[in-house]
Structure formats: C-alpha cells, structure tokens
Design an enzyme around this catalytic site. Structure first.
Site, PDB file in Angstrom:
ATOM      1  CE  LYS A   1      -2.213  -1.843   3.504  1.00 17.78           C
ATOM      2  NZ  LYS A   1      -1.879  -3.257   3.310  1.00 17.78           N
ATOM      3  CB  ILE A   2       3.457   2.545   2.332  1.00 21.41           C
ATOM      4  CG1 ILE A   2       2.490   2.611   3.515  1.00 21.41           C
ATOM      5  CG2 ILE A   2       4.425   3.723   2.382  1.00 21.41           C
ATOM      6  CD1 ILE A   2       3.118   2.407   4.884  1.00 21.41           C
TER       7      ILE A   2
ATOM      8  N   PRO B   1       7.658  -4.917   5.174  1.00 22.93           N
ATOM      9  CG  PRO B   1       6.325  -6.820   5.442  1.00 22.93           C
ATOM     10  CD  PRO B   1       6.867  -5.891   4.403  1.00 22.93           C
TER      11      PRO B   1
ATOM     12  CB  THR C   1       9.287   5.732   6.026  1.00 16.46           C
ATOM     13  OG1 THR C   1       8.923   5.046   4.818  1.00 16.46           O
ATOM     14  CG2 THR C   1       9.902   7.074   5.689  1.00 16.46           C
ATOM     15  CB  SER C   2       9.688   0.078   6.513  1.00 16.08           C
ATOM     16  OG  SER C   2       8.679   0.027   5.545  1.00 16.08           O
ATOM     17  NE  ARG C   3       7.307  -1.527  12.581  1.00 16.95           N
ATOM     18  CZ  ARG C   3       6.389  -0.632  12.249  1.00 16.95           C
ATOM     19  NH1 ARG C   3       6.724   0.488  11.651  1.00 16.95           N
ATOM     20  NH2 ARG C   3       5.114  -0.837  12.539  1.00 16.95           N
TER      21      ARG C   3
ATOM     22  CD  GLU D   1      11.241   3.179  16.104  1.00 13.80           C
ATOM     23  OE1 GLU D   1      11.777   3.497  15.039  1.00 13.80           O
ATOM     24  OE2 GLU D   1      10.009   3.145  16.284  1.00 13.80           O
TER      25      GLU D   1
ATOM     26  CG  HIS E   1       7.868   5.346  14.134  1.00 11.24           C
ATOM     27  ND1 HIS E   1       8.343   4.090  14.387  1.00 11.24           N
ATOM     28  CD2 HIS E   1       6.814   5.172  13.299  1.00 11.24           C
ATOM     29  CE1 HIS E   1       7.603   3.206  13.743  1.00 11.24           C
ATOM     30  NE2 HIS E   1       6.665   3.840  13.072  1.00 11.24           N
TER      31      HIS E   1
HETATM   32  P1  NAI Z   1       1.812  -3.824   2.873  1.00  9.54           P
HETATM   33  O1  NAI Z   1       1.614  -5.115   3.563  1.00  9.54           O
HETATM   34  O2  NAI Z   1       0.661  -3.230   2.101  1.00  9.54           O
HETATM   35  O3  NAI Z   1       3.043  -3.946   1.848  1.00  9.54           O
HETATM   36  C1  NAI Z   1       4.255  -4.553   2.178  1.00  9.54           C
HETATM   37  C2  NAI Z   1       4.880  -5.059   0.902  1.00  9.54           C
HETATM   38  O4  NAI Z   1       6.178  -5.584   1.219  1.00  9.54           O
HETATM   39  C3  NAI Z   1       4.091  -6.199   0.242  1.00  9.54           C
HETATM   40  O5  NAI Z   1       3.868  -5.925  -1.132  1.00  9.54           O
HETATM   41  C4  NAI Z   1       4.985  -7.413   0.447  1.00  9.54           C
HETATM   42  O6  NAI Z   1       4.883  -8.365  -0.617  1.00  9.54           O
HETATM   43  C5  NAI Z   1       6.353  -6.754   0.459  1.00  9.54           C
HETATM   44  N1  NAI Z   1       7.400  -7.617   0.999  1.00  9.54           N
HETATM   45  C6  NAI Z   1       7.278  -8.626   1.878  1.00  9.54           C
HETATM   46  N2  NAI Z   1       8.471  -9.227   2.065  1.00  9.54           N
HETATM   47  C7  NAI Z   1       9.343  -8.561   1.271  1.00  9.54           C
HETATM   48  C8  NAI Z   1      10.724  -8.727   1.006  1.00  9.54           C
HETATM   49  N3  NAI Z   1      11.438  -9.713   1.572  1.00  9.54           N
HETATM   50  N4  NAI Z   1      11.326  -7.875   0.141  1.00  9.54           N
HETATM   51  C9  NAI Z   1      10.605  -6.894  -0.468  1.00  9.54           C
HETATM   52  N5  NAI Z   1       9.282  -6.707  -0.257  1.00  9.54           N
HETATM   53  C10 NAI Z   1       8.670  -7.531   0.605  1.00  9.54           C
HETATM   54  O7  NAI Z   1       2.343  -2.833   3.974  1.00  9.54           O
HETATM   55  P2  NAI Z   1       2.313  -1.226   3.953  1.00  9.54           P
HETATM   56  O8  NAI Z   1       1.025  -0.740   4.514  1.00  9.54           O
HETATM   57  O9  NAI Z   1       2.748  -0.757   2.624  1.00  9.54           O
HETATM   58  O10 NAI Z   1       3.419  -0.889   5.058  1.00  9.54           O
HETATM   59  C11 NAI Z   1       4.782  -1.223   4.875  1.00  9.54           C
HETATM   60  C12 NAI Z   1       5.523  -1.032   6.180  1.00  9.54           C
HETATM   61  O11 NAI Z   1       5.560   0.350   6.510  1.00  9.54           O
HETATM   62  C13 NAI Z   1       4.850  -1.680   7.407  1.00  9.54           C
HETATM   63  O12 NAI Z   1       5.177  -3.040   7.518  1.00  9.54           O
HETATM   64  C14 NAI Z   1       5.409  -0.873   8.545  1.00  9.54           C
HETATM   65  O13 NAI Z   1       6.579  -1.516   9.008  1.00  9.54           O
HETATM   66  C15 NAI Z   1       5.794   0.455   7.906  1.00  9.54           C
HETATM   67  N6  NAI Z   1       4.998   1.577   8.436  1.00  9.54           N
HETATM   68  C16 NAI Z   1       5.654   2.665   8.951  1.00  9.54           C
HETATM   69  C17 NAI Z   1       4.950   3.742   9.464  1.00  9.54           C
HETATM   70  C18 NAI Z   1       5.624   4.976   9.986  1.00  9.54           C
HETATM   71  O14 NAI Z   1       4.982   5.768  10.700  1.00  9.54           O
HETATM   72  N7  NAI Z   1       6.883   5.231   9.664  1.00  9.54           N
HETATM   73  C19 NAI Z   1       3.474   3.714   9.519  1.00  9.54           C
HETATM   74  C20 NAI Z   1       2.883   2.556   8.867  1.00  9.54           C
HETATM   75  C21 NAI Z   1       3.624   1.520   8.381  1.00  9.54           C
END
Ligand code: NAI
Length: 330
Positions: free
Chosen positions: A152-153, A204, A230-232, A261, A293
């Site tokens: 999504k992001i 993730p 911006t992920s983890r 963090e 964050h």
């Molecule tokens: P999502 O689940 O929609 O997308 C994650 C994507 O990563 C999926 O397409 C998945 O196939 C892919 N993925 C899984 N394993 C992978 C790998 N080994 N290599 C490459 N891609 C891989 O998740 P969304 O909503 O896009 O969020 C992504 C991350 O952003 C979350 O897991 C969270 O850690 C982080 N996040 C950070 C925030 C912040 O405030 N900085 C707020 C919200 C989320």
C-alpha cells in the site's frame, strides 16, 4: 469493553475520545513491557503501539489477567509474538491501512529535505546568512529510484515519485500486476542496489527482511546513493550504514525509524544523556536526517487509527464480523 491503552500521548487521547462512545479506555503513558503489564488488571483488552513489547512473557501476564484481545493501533505487528498469542487464545487485530499517503509523503519529504537541504537553509536565513555555499542539491528528474516493497505505502510512494520524472525499479517477492501494466519494472535485489540513485524501503520487518541493507548490500550500491527508511529500523544494519557513511559509499541517509528506537522515540529527552553511541554518531553526519517515527502522524491517519481500533474492539465484543484485513490471529 475495558481497554488498557499503552504508550499513550495527548494526541492518542484526543482522537480516541473524539470517536469513542462505547468502550472504557484507561490511558497509560508507560510502554507495555513485563514491568508495566500488570496495569491491565481488570481490562479485557489491550491497545498497544509499535514500540510496546508483546513477547511471550508479556502475553502470559496479559492472559493471566484475563485479556482476550490485543488491538494494535499500527499496521506493523513485528513486536507481537503471534504464536504465543494464539496459544493463549488472545486475538490480535491491527489497523492495516491508515493512510498509506501519510507515510509515503513523509518518505518524499525526507528525500526532498536531504537533497535540497531546506532544514539547513531555514536556519541559515533566520540568522541572516543568505549564502548558498554547500546547499547544492540534484534534480530528481530522471534519477532511478529503487522501491523495496510495493504494498500500500510503496504504491503511493511510486505514484508520487513518478511525478518528479524518476525511473522506478521495484523489488518485492509478490510483484503487483497493476504496477507492471503501468510500466513499473521489477528487478532482483542486486540490480536494484546496483542501479538506484535513491532506495526507499517499504516492506515489513520479517526474518527475511531483517538487515536487508547490510554490509554486503552496501558494497553493491551506487557510490553516493540516498537511502530512505520509513518502515522499520531493523531493515537496516545501522553499524554497517555508519561505516558506509564514513567511507562516503552511502551519500545520504533519511530514516524515520531506528532499530533501537523503542528506548528513545516519541519522548522528549532533550535534558537527558542519550546512552546510544550509534544513534548519536548518526546525528553527527551532515547528510543524515532522522525523524522519530512520525510518518503516520497526520490528521487523516490518526482518525483512521482511532476509528478502526474502536470498530475492531466493538466487533470482537459483539462477536460479530471483524474485517479479515484487520484480524491477524484469533
Ligand atoms: P503492505 O503489507 O501493504 O506492503 C508490504 C509489501 O512488502 C508487500 O507488497 C509485500 O509483498 C512486500 N514484501 C514482503 N516481504 C518482502 C521482502 N522480503 N522484500 C521486499 N518486499 C517484501 O504494507 P504497507 O502498509 O505498505 O506498510 C509497509 C511497512 O511500513 C509496514 O510493515 C510498517 O513496518 C511500515 N509503516 C511505517 C509507518 C511509519 O509511521 N513510519 C506507519 C505505517 C507503516
């Protein structure tokens, strides 16, 4: 339902109280960990955030106090021991999509700030220093941007960054057909590392992605590359990144997340001695930008977080339908 809410800030209270008409929220400033877990006594639900600890020990304390559901007010859930939760019969729900725009736009903000140095220009001009020395940036137009994780992001990020005229390379074990039909090229991790001028992480944190950017990966990048996370925090081996910054192999680092963090972010520690040499070393680089964050921190996202969390708790309490997307484990 009685809900113990951990790691609460003023904005959490404001948004939860604005939308809640059903549940009894008790707000705790404390992080959830083995020491604070007994505060749940009398609550059937726990609401937790990204830096709360929900490992086996904590979950067992929660179960002992009769907690039946953990409602994460985040998308990520890498801090929850899901197997233990299942064994103890504790349901785990989350907010899977609370404005992917908030995080994607923040990633772009980090890129633009690092590149055009607006944070430095702002301070300079306030002090009547109108010099342009060392403020030089580069055109984003026609640069290659590597996107790791096209969920999504990642998809929103691609949409925005394409507007700058950048070429996109994507890496994801589950390529998105829609993006392919729009001309997005999926490549191997090695090709992405080798060809990108900017890499932005949107996957993730899992055992597979832990230290996705490590010493080996940093050997493969274009010298001077810009890395955005911006992920983890755990996606990056911070020590290896510090070495790459020192050797100038890595040109810029923009992070909204940091592996350690949990001990620092979301708190005002300006009067404290920060006991983390790696974090403090990062702060000394002129080409490093750290935010604590705040990617999620928009009005739209906070509204969605409060509404979805309340709806999750209500659905669980009424034994009715919980959206399959929000449910992680029962
Ligand atoms: P999502 O689940 O929609 O997308 C994650 C994507 O990563 C999926 O397409 C998945 O196939 C892919 N993925 C899984 N394993 C992978 C790998 N080994 N290599 C490459 N891609 C891989 O998740 P969304 O909503 O896009 O969020 C992504 C991350 O952003 C979350 O897991 C969270 O850690 C982080 N996040 C950070 C925030 C912040 O405030 N900085 C707020 C919200 C989320």
């Amino acid at each position: 339902m009685k809900v113990a809410v951990f790691s609460t800030k003023n904005y959490d209270r404001t948004y939860f109280d604005r939308y809640n008409t059903t549940h009894q929220f008790t707000y705790y400033d404390n992080k959830l960990d083995a020491r604070s877990a007994s505060l749940v006594a009398g609550s059937e639900a726990v609401c937790a955030f990204v830096n709360d600890t929900l490992d086996r020990a904590v979950l067992e304390i929660l179960a002992g106090h009769g907690v039946r559901i953990v409602a994460m007010r985040s998308a990520g859930f890498n801090n929850v021991d899901l197997d233990t939760a299942q064994r103890l019969g504790i349901a785990v729900v989350r907010v899977p999509a609370y404005s992917p725009h908030a995080v994607a736009e923040h990633a772009v903000a980090l890129i633009l700030t690092l590149n055009r140095k607006t944070h430095k220009a702002y301070n300079r001009v306030r002090e009547a220093n109108f010099s342009l020395e060392r403020l030089e940036g580069f055109d984003l137009y026609q640069k290659t941007v590597g996107v790791v994780g096209t969920g999504k992001i990642g998809q929103v990020f691609i949409q925005i960054i394409r507007g700058f005229g950048c070429k996109i390379l994507a890496f994801d074990p589950y390529p998105n057909e829609q993006l392919i039909s729009e001309g997005i090229e999926y490549v191997s991790k090695e090709v992405l590392l080798d060809q990108s001028d900017i890499i932005s992480l949107h996957c993730p944190l899992t055992p597979e992605t832990h230290h996705f950017i490590n010493e080996e990966a940093l050997k493969l990048i274009k010298p001077g590359m810009m890395l955005i996370n911006t992920s983890r925090g755990g996606l990056i081996d911070t020590q290896a990144v510090v070495h790459a910054l020192k050797s100038k192999q890595l040109g810029y680092l923009g992070i909204d997340v940091y592996e350690q963090e949990a001990d620092f972010f979301f708190r005002d520690l300006s009067d404290s001695i920060i006991d983390d040499d790696l974090l403090m070393r990062l702060l000394t680089f002129p080409n490093v930008l750290i935010t604590s964050h705040q990617g999620f921190f928009t009005d739209e996202a906070l509204t969605q977080i409060a509404q979805t969390t309340i709806a999750n708790l209500t659905a669980f309490e009424e034994g009715t339908y919980i959206d399959a997307n929000t449910l992680i484990r029962v």
